[in-house]
Enzyme design. Sequence first.
Site, mmCIF file in Angstrom:
data_model
loop_
_atom_site.group_PDB
_atom_site.id
_atom_site.type_symbol
_atom_site.label_atom_id
_atom_site.label_comp_id
_atom_site.label_asym_id
_atom_site.label_seq_id
_atom_site.Cartn_x
_atom_site.Cartn_y
_atom_site.Cartn_z
ATOM 1 N N CYS A 116 0.885 -0.994 0.005
ATOM 2 C CA CYS A 116 0.018 -0.024 0.000
ATOM 3 C C CYS A 116 0.921 1.067 0.112
ATOM 4 O O CYS A 116 2.023 1.501 0.502
ATOM 5 C CB CYS A 116 -1.023 -0.098 1.316
ATOM 6 S SG CYS A 116 -2.127 1.401 1.309
ATOM 7 N N CYS A 134 -0.043 4.979 6.938
ATOM 8 C CA CYS A 134 -0.810 4.793 7.986
ATOM 9 C C CYS A 134 0.195 4.235 9.050
ATOM 10 O O CYS A 134 0.743 3.082 8.958
ATOM 11 C CB CYS A 134 -1.936 3.928 8.049
ATOM 12 S SG CYS A 134 -3.196 4.506 6.473
ATOM 13 N N CYS A 167 -0.149 0.548 10.310
ATOM 14 C CA CYS A 167 -0.395 -0.615 9.357
ATOM 15 C C CYS A 167 0.851 -1.307 8.665
ATOM 16 O O CYS A 167 1.658 -0.386 8.387
ATOM 17 C CB CYS A 167 -1.221 0.034 8.284
ATOM 18 S SG CYS A 167 -1.651 -1.291 7.062
ATOM 19 N N CYS A 198 -16.072 -10.013 5.156
ATOM 20 C CA CYS A 198 -15.721 -8.683 4.857
ATOM 21 C C CYS A 198 -14.363 -8.501 3.855
ATOM 22 O O CYS A 198 -13.106 -9.248 4.613
ATOM 23 C CB CYS A 198 -15.369 -7.626 5.940
ATOM 24 S SG CYS A 198 -14.797 -5.796 5.533
ATOM 25 N N CYS A 203 -19.351 -7.258 2.821
ATOM 26 C CA CYS A 203 -18.729 -6.054 3.168
ATOM 27 C C CYS A 203 -17.268 -5.795 2.364
ATOM 28 O O CYS A 203 -16.639 -6.915 2.141
ATOM 29 C CB CYS A 203 -18.233 -5.907 4.696
ATOM 30 S SG CYS A 203 -17.726 -4.345 5.192
ATOM 31 N N CYS A 220 -19.919 1.236 7.503
ATOM 32 C CA CYS A 220 -19.302 0.510 8.660
ATOM 33 C C CYS A 220 -18.078 1.419 8.949
ATOM 34 O O CYS A 220 -17.297 1.411 7.864
ATOM 35 C CB CYS A 220 -18.686 -0.672 8.309
ATOM 36 S SG CYS A 220 -17.761 -1.673 9.545
ATOM 37 N N ARG A 267 -18.572 -3.455 16.693
ATOM 38 C CA ARG A 267 -17.829 -4.436 16.721
ATOM 39 C C ARG A 267 -16.627 -4.429 17.545
ATOM 40 O O ARG A 267 -15.899 -3.435 17.619
ATOM 41 C CB ARG A 267 -17.611 -4.457 15.253
ATOM 42 C CG ARG A 267 -16.765 -6.067 14.941
ATOM 43 C CD ARG A 267 -16.714 -6.003 13.471
ATOM 44 N NE ARG A 267 -17.871 -6.319 12.766
ATOM 45 C CZ ARG A 267 -18.277 -5.430 11.843
ATOM 46 N NH1 ARG A 267 -17.680 -4.413 11.616
ATOM 47 N NH2 ARG A 267 -19.603 -5.849 11.495
#
Length: 364
Positions: free
Chosen positions: A54, A58, A61, A98, A130, A190, A262
């Site tokens: 990616c 972040c 991450c 998801c 999702c 979500c 969640r």
Amino acid sequence: MNKPKHNWSTQDILDIYNKPMMELLYEAATIHRLHHDPNTVQVSTLLSIKTGGCSEDCGYCPQAARYHTNVEGNNLMTVQQVKAQALRAKSGGSSRVCMGAAWRNVKDGEEFDQVLEMVRTINKLDMEVCCTLGMITENQAKRLAEAGLYAYNHNLDSSEDYYKEVISTRGFEDRLQTIDNVRKTNVTVCSGGIIGMGEKIEDRAGMLVALSTLNPQPESTPINALVAVEGTPLENQEPIAIWDMIRMVATTRIVLPETQVRLSAGRTQMTKEGQALCFFAGANSIFAGDKLLTTPNPDVDEDMELFRALGLTPQKPFTKKTQPQTVEASDSEYESLGEKPKWTRPNHKIERNELAKHKHKTLK
């Protein structure tokens, strides 16, 4: 108290968060029972359909290409591979799959078309679908909805102020714009965040202010405890105390009464008793499976054992909303527009992110 309120202030939420624990738990549990079956928990399986590489920075991450972690990247999974994983999840008690892809934003083309086919395939298995694919345009949201998508995940991560201390490659407004694009369809939203990244309690409250301001409020909100991964800028963060997690779950339940809250990342660091208090405080959804994208998660059998001990039952699919109809690609009303939206790149410097990036370059 019985209906969602959209004008919470940071101080309002801090006053709730800082209540004596027993009073906070009682209030949260009471509200939970007004809006939900307290003995039913929605079970989702999170599947990484494209891992690593990616371009974002972040700080939490391990999939960011600029950091040196042990995550092994892989190309986009095939539709058949995803179907096999979905069937496995269904047999383990999950009602939702998801699918996560380590993309900054969705790009029209062959890979997105493949994801749309994955959505069609899973919806036909009578499971909620999702996706969390990064930023999406209105047309892309409509194509996902048409394929049968049930929910789209796009976390705010933290308050708008603290967001700038964690991520420099995209703007907070882009998160809100993506959620707004999803809201132009029948797909549910979500959206939640992570605690334990070094933020203040005011930032946790600020995140809930942002979520509660959305109208309608998200249908589900993941509350993640940071899992500090070696090689990421946040690798040295201490695990969040279970009491902080319980307080955050309880506060979220009070502020977002109709939302499914969640209990997400970080459950391997929690005792069964700690998780039980989170369920009592209003958590009514979990991610099942031994891995959440790239970080560890309790085994399905372990979760089902806890459910039995607490008398909890997995929620059936499409309990909260009718199953979407799937439109085949050949009958689609929408087509690829080849869009190239100009999502923001603030690119301010975050010192710990820069240090982690430099360390990666040194180790290469």
